[in-house]
Design a protein around this motif. Structure first.
Motif, mmCIF file in Angstrom:
data_model
loop_
_atom_site.group_PDB
_atom_site.id
_atom_site.type_symbol
_atom_site.label_atom_id
_atom_site.label_comp_id
_atom_site.label_asym_id
_atom_site.label_seq_id
_atom_site.Cartn_x
_atom_site.Cartn_y
_atom_site.Cartn_z
ATOM 1 N N HIS A 55 0.819 -1.206 0.000
ATOM 2 C CA HIS A 55 0.000 0.000 0.000
ATOM 3 C C HIS A 55 0.853 1.256 0.000
ATOM 4 O O HIS A 55 0.600 2.204 -0.749
ATOM 5 C CB HIS A 55 -0.929 -0.012 1.217
ATOM 6 C CG HIS A 55 -1.766 1.229 1.340
ATOM 7 N ND1 HIS A 55 -2.801 1.515 0.479
ATOM 8 C CD2 HIS A 55 -1.697 2.267 2.215
ATOM 9 C CE1 HIS A 55 -3.350 2.669 0.818
ATOM 10 N NE2 HIS A 55 -2.693 3.151 1.864
ATOM 11 N N ASP A 84 3.776 10.118 -2.755
ATOM 12 C CA ASP A 84 2.422 10.595 -2.475
ATOM 13 C C ASP A 84 1.499 9.952 -3.500
ATOM 14 O O ASP A 84 1.640 10.179 -4.704
ATOM 15 C CB ASP A 84 2.393 12.119 -2.580
ATOM 16 C CG ASP A 84 1.030 12.689 -2.237
ATOM 17 O OD1 ASP A 84 0.066 11.905 -2.087
ATOM 18 O OD2 ASP A 84 0.910 13.918 -2.134
ATOM 19 N N LEU A 85 0.554 9.143 -3.048
ATOM 20 C CA LEU A 85 -0.314 8.410 -3.963
ATOM 21 C C LEU A 85 -1.187 9.331 -4.809
ATOM 22 O O LEU A 85 -1.609 8.962 -5.899
ATOM 23 C CB LEU A 85 -1.198 7.435 -3.173
ATOM 24 C CG LEU A 85 -0.442 6.338 -2.406
ATOM 25 C CD1 LEU A 85 -1.433 5.449 -1.663
ATOM 26 C CD2 LEU A 85 0.422 5.512 -3.345
ATOM 27 N N SER A 86 -1.431 10.550 -4.319
ATOM 28 C CA SER A 86 -2.241 11.496 -5.079
ATOM 29 C C SER A 86 -1.409 12.361 -6.022
ATOM 30 O O SER A 86 -1.959 13.043 -6.884
ATOM 31 C CB SER A 86 -3.024 12.410 -4.124
ATOM 32 O OG SER A 86 -2.125 13.178 -3.334
ATOM 33 N N ASN A 87 -0.076 12.352 -5.849
ATOM 34 C CA ASN A 87 0.806 13.154 -6.700
ATOM 35 C C ASN A 87 2.118 12.399 -6.893
ATOM 36 O O ASN A 87 2.978 12.424 -6.028
ATOM 37 C CB ASN A 87 1.063 14.527 -6.068
ATOM 38 C CG ASN A 87 1.917 15.418 -6.957
ATOM 39 O OD1 ASN A 87 2.342 15.029 -8.045
ATOM 40 N ND2 ASN A 87 2.174 16.638 -6.492
ATOM 41 N N ARG A 90 5.579 13.896 -6.041
ATOM 42 C CA ARG A 90 5.904 14.254 -4.661
ATOM 43 C C ARG A 90 6.406 13.030 -3.909
ATOM 44 O O ARG A 90 5.827 11.946 -3.995
ATOM 45 C CB ARG A 90 4.668 14.822 -3.980
ATOM 46 C CG ARG A 90 4.868 15.261 -2.541
ATOM 47 C CD ARG A 90 3.649 16.036 -2.051
ATOM 48 N NE ARG A 90 3.745 16.352 -0.629
ATOM 49 C CZ ARG A 90 3.010 15.775 0.319
ATOM 50 N NH1 ARG A 90 2.111 14.861 -0.018
ATOM 51 N NH2 ARG A 90 3.154 16.110 1.581
ATOM 52 N N HIS A 118 9.762 17.483 -4.297
ATOM 53 C CA HIS A 118 9.016 17.526 -5.555
ATOM 54 C C HIS A 118 10.018 17.334 -6.687
ATOM 55 O O HIS A 118 10.910 18.155 -6.898
ATOM 56 C CB HIS A 118 8.270 18.853 -5.702
ATOM 57 C CG HIS A 118 7.161 18.793 -6.693
ATOM 58 N ND1 HIS A 118 7.378 18.797 -8.061
ATOM 59 C CD2 HIS A 118 5.813 18.708 -6.539
ATOM 60 C CE1 HIS A 118 6.230 18.742 -8.689
ATOM 61 N NE2 HIS A 118 5.244 18.682 -7.795
#
Length: 204
Positions: A55, A84-87, A90, A118
């Motif tokens: 995960h 970062d799973l959303s970005n 990142r 980033h």
């Protein structure tokens, strides 16, 4: 002589049967007196660990290095990092150490508890017990420092305190930049700078 030979053969035949049985008996005894272990407990722990790793998609002891446009060497290390799973650009890291090996020979080490990096912007924000140590004698503490790794630039958004060759220093902000005229890296303190001058490292 024939009788003795038959007896010998019979003894050998019986030994081939009795010795393996005795060995099985010893092994059975060892299993009976050994401590009972629940094998399912370890399986559950392994499954949880695997699910957590899958995960988080994290890696341990990651590092990367590069060179800025001005020729300064930059290196980042962390105890653990995860995307970062959303970005996907990142990266979140824990227990971080950044090192800048400057062209004039000075080494700047920055350590922190966390970092938010980033990749496409070439930026990193280090926070949590940030310590800046330089090979020419500065030791600075702050809460956060924002850095770039495509060119030499590091800046604190808040106050700093520490010491250096001149003495004890407190300031509202600090920047590590390359002088535009000379190209030499400089630590610049701004916003209410206070210096307690202590020549030659005096403690008085």
């Amino acid at each position: 002589m024939q009788l003795d030979g038959d007896l010998y053969s019979r003894v050998i035949a019986w030994m081939k049967i009795l010795l393996p049985l005795a060995a099985l008996g010893l092994l059975s005894t060892l299993f009976l007196i050994s401590r009972t272990v629940d094998p399912t407990q370890q399986v559950i722990v392994d499954e949880i660990d695997l699910e957590q790793r899958a995960h988080e998609q994290g890696v341990t002891n990651p590092s990367f290095a590069g060179v800025t446009g001005g020729g300064d060497e930059v290196m980042f290390q962390a105890e653990r990092a995860r995307p970062d799973l959303s970005n996907p650009e990142r990266l979140i890291a824990d227990t971080v150490m950044a090192r800048f090996r400057l062209t004039e020979g000075t080494i700047v080490d920055i350590t922190s508890e966390h970092a938010d990096m980033h990749q496409s912007n070439f930026t990193a924000s280090l926070d949590g017990n940030v310590t800046v140590t330089t090979s020419n004698g500065y030791l600075i503490h702050t809460d956060r420092i924002d850095a770039r790794y495509d060119y030499l630039h590091a800046e604190t958004p808040g106050p700093v305190e520490g010491s250096g060759p001149p003495g004890e220093i407190t300031a509202g902000k600090m920047r590590l930049v390359s002088n535009e005229e000379t190209g030499i890296a400089e630590l610049v303190f701004t916003d209410g700078v206070k210096l307690i001058y202590k020549p030659n490292g005096s403690k008085d």
